[in-house]
Design an enzyme around this catalytic site. Structure first.
Site: not given
Ligand code: IVH
Length: 668
Positions: A38, A40, A85, A116, A118, A120, A139, A228, A317, A411, A414, A429, A434
């Site tokens: 949402e 994004d 980011s 690679e 991503k 979370d 960050r 990474y 994603k 409430c 109570c 409440c 309560c």
């Molecule tokens: S490269 C310019 N590689 O995703 C930023 N980020 O949305 C380069 N993340 O801040 C980041 N896996 O916290 C990169 N294989 C991966 C990642 C990764 C997770 C996160 C990271 C970054 C965020 C960006």
């Protein structure tokens, strides 16, 4: 899902503010109220409007910034290279556009891409100097991050010293800190038992854990990390794919070899994405997609940046796992401070490994914003394994008689009046007695950050209350083996365990006792401040509003609540009862008279790099010093940050001792 369209500048400004609020929930409170998907969508809509109306773009637009703010209580340092980011997309077509754009910009089509996972979790930057881990930063705002070195050092898989021979003098490693799903699940179960807020997902748990002030507590969270990237301005590897083996050789934890690859074209990238999506559920940690990076690192510079993201990379994603069901009813849960939380009672549905029958609706504003009604068909989503939430309503399926939900005026537990406090979204409440509030209060009292009574979670507490064995926190200290044998399933071992933990809790640090009292708006941080300033309970009870407001970090609302609390005779009586069982451990005081700051008057000017004003002021006060806003003949020290004002000139002219930040730190 959003179906809004920005029609005019007013809508645009509203959306900017809405996204800023979401950034706050996500980064500062690590408690997002909408899904990433949402968010994004909203951000995309904002960006589309900004593209068409470039003159209206607000300087504080979330499209221009990295949302995460810096956190109080941590030092702050600048990253060697900014932490940016990634642009992201959920669409295959946009992914194809990304590839085409790269071909065009690099003027060739034989480009390789490193793909690679991503991860979370939460981004981290770790500095190694001469092979030794010297600093870890979050960050933060992208340029400056929170110094979480001690916390990161608790990650067992991360080497404190790099391995091998060819170690660069300086290396800034980038990676993602995360928490494994099974550990996350246990952590939340424990928190629920203790009556604490549960984390919405593993990402929030990881981010929240990294920001704990006590590394010992962080160590208990068993965080993990995958690295990474690494840089120091020199190109010691030429490709992102090789980067992984470079990092591995240094002893740094990287992704499993099946989880990164080299792809030549979109088909190979999509194949990789499908493979990863099919194993996503089985992974021990959360991922939210894949990252595609141009493999040739020398091309990265050439490609440059757009806004806050580099052009060489994109995140593709995966939509989070969702299911469709109906809302049978909306009920109310009453919390410790009386907050009423609406909960959707769902037609049970299977989603990502378990059957879901309830979802939080947060508050009435959220219900109205999404226009959620009883009997609606809704899309629900499991925000990273737990606390499912309602994402959107299928309005096409809305029944004519679909009932709008209204917060009750009374409430449901109570029957006391429900009040809405100005400036708060929540309804509460009004009855402090309560039974639902009381139960939650007792659980909070016994929880880890408060009295830390093990074996006294929600179920046992509920049973104690039902049997009339506990009707106030102090009753916990009057429980006997005989009384406990009345509880179902309580045998010798469980009785002894509980009595032992109660006994142990009788020696309690003052600040945790303050937490345990459950004073509205007094969390861990404020409890620590109060403990340091008041030193003992008698002083705390007597603090006036002005004295409270004089404590840096305590504002009107909190001070008012503390005063109200100690004006209530029942609370004072309960404190006396508690203290007839509990002995409080005084906070460790720095022997002020021994300190160079004792009785000295400080003036602060300019901006400090490593401390906020509040932090610096607190440090001075804890050591017996005072602060003043203007330089006079009584001033002993002027603490000077960058870009100081006229106070600096005045101090110099009058020969007052000037401290830079380093001198200040070493004197501390
Ligand atoms: S490269 C310019 N590689 O995703 C930023 N980020 O949305 C380069 N993340 O801040 C980041 N896996 O916290 C990169 N294989 C991966 C990642 C990764 C997770 C996160 C990271 C970054 C965020 C960006």
């Amino acid at each position: 899902m959003s179906d809004r369209k920005i029609k005019n500048q007013k809508d645009y400004i509203n959306l900017v503010n809405e996204l800023i609020e979401h950034d706050k929930h996500y980064y500062k409170e690590t408690k997002p109220v909408i899904s990433d998907y949402e968010y994004d969508l909203l951000l995309k809509e904002l960006q589309a409007y900004e593209k068409l109306n470039p003159t209206q773009v607000l300087p504080n637009s979330p499209s221009l910034r990295i949302g995460e703010a810096l956190t109080k209580g941590f030092k702050h340092f600048e990253h060697i290279a900014p932490m940016l980011s990634l642009a992201n997309t959920y669409s295959k077509d946009e992914l194809k556009d990304f590839i085409k754009r790269i071909f065009k910009l690099l003027e060739k089509e034989d480009v390789k891409f490193c793909t690679e996972l991503k991860m979370d979790g939460t981004a981290i930057s770790i500095r190694y100097e001469k092979g030794k881990l010297t600093r870890a930063l979050t960050r933060g705002n992208g340029k400056v991050g929170d110094d979480v070195t001690s916390n990161v050092k608790t990650i067992k898989t991360l080497p404190l010293k790099l391995h091998g021979k060819d170690i660069p003098d300086l290396l800034e490693v980038r990676g993602e800190v995360f928490i494994h799903k099974n550990i996350f699940k246990k952590l939340n179960e424990k928190r629920e038992d203790e009556g604490l807020d549960v984390f919405a997902n593993p990402r929030n748990a990881a981010a929240g854990s990294l920001k704990l002030l006590d590394p010992k507590e962080v160590a208990k969270r068993n965080l993990d990390i995958i690295c990474y990237a690494a840089s120091n301005g020199e190109d010691f590897v030429s490709s992102q794919f090789e980067m992984h083996s470079f990092l591995k050789k240094l002893g740094l934890p990287i992704s499993h070899e099946n989880h990164f690859d080299l792809c030549k074209n979109i088909d190979e990238i999509l194949k990789f994405a499908n493979k990863i999506e099919s194993v996503r559920e089985k992974l021990s940690f959360e991922i939210d997609g894949i990252v595609i990076k141009v493999d040739d690192i020398s091309a990265h510079k050439k490609l440059g940046f757009t806004g806050k993201s580099p052009r060489y990379s994109v995140a593709y994603k995966f939509a989070s796992e969702q299911a469709v069901t109906t809302i049978k009813d909306i009920t109310i849960q009453v919390g410790r401070t009386g907050i009423l939380t609406p909960v959707a009672e769902l037609e049970p549905v299977f989603l990502a490994g378990s059957t879901i029958s309830r979802a939080t609706l947060h508050n009435i504003d959220e219900i109205n914003r999404k226009d959620i009604r009883i009997s609606d068909t809704v899309v629900i989503e499991k925000g990273g394994d737990v606390i499912p939430k309602v994402v959107s309503v299928n309005f096409n399926k809305r029944k004519k008689d679909a009932k709008k939900f209204q917060m009750p005026k009374k409430c449901p537990i109570c029957s006391s009046a429900v009040i809405k406090v100005e400036g708060e979204v929540a309804s509460r409440c009004s009855n402090p007695n309560c039974s639902a509030q009381k139960l939650r209060k007792f659980i909070y009292f016994a929880s880890k950050d408060a009295m830390d009574i093990e074996h006294l979670g929600i179920k046992v507490m509920q049973a104690l209350v039902e049997k009339n064995l506990v009707s106030s926190p102090s009753d916990i200290y009057t429980l006997s083996a005989e009384m406990l044998s009345d509880l179902e399933g309580f045998k010798e071992k469980s009785i002894n365990n509980l009595l032992d933990s109660i006994e142990k809790s009788k020696k309690c640090p003052f600040s945790r006792f303050i937490m345990a009292l459950g004073i509205k708006y007094v969390g861990k941080e404020t409890a620590d401040l109060l403990a340091i300033h008041a030193k003992d309970i008698q002083n705390l009870k007597k603090l006036s509003k002005d004295e409270l407001l004089n404590i840096e970090g305590i504002g009107e609302k909190v001070a008012g609540s503390i005063i109200d609390y100690f004006q209530d005779e029942n609370n004072l009586h309960e404190i006396d009862l508690l203290l007839s069982h509990i002995s409080l451990i005084k906070p460790k005081q720095i022997r002020k008279t021994d300190h160079a700051f004792f009785n000295k008057i400080f003036v602060l000017t300019g901006s400090l790099e490593n401390y906020t004003r509040t932090e610096a002021t607190n440090f001075i006060k804890e050591r017996g010093g005072k602060t003043s806003s203007s330089v006079s003949k009584n001033t002993d020290f002027v603490l000077v940050g960058s870009e100081p004002g006229s106070k600096y000139d005045k101090a110099k002219k009058n020969g007052i001792k000037i401290l830079d930040e380093n001198e200040f730190s070493s004197m501390l």
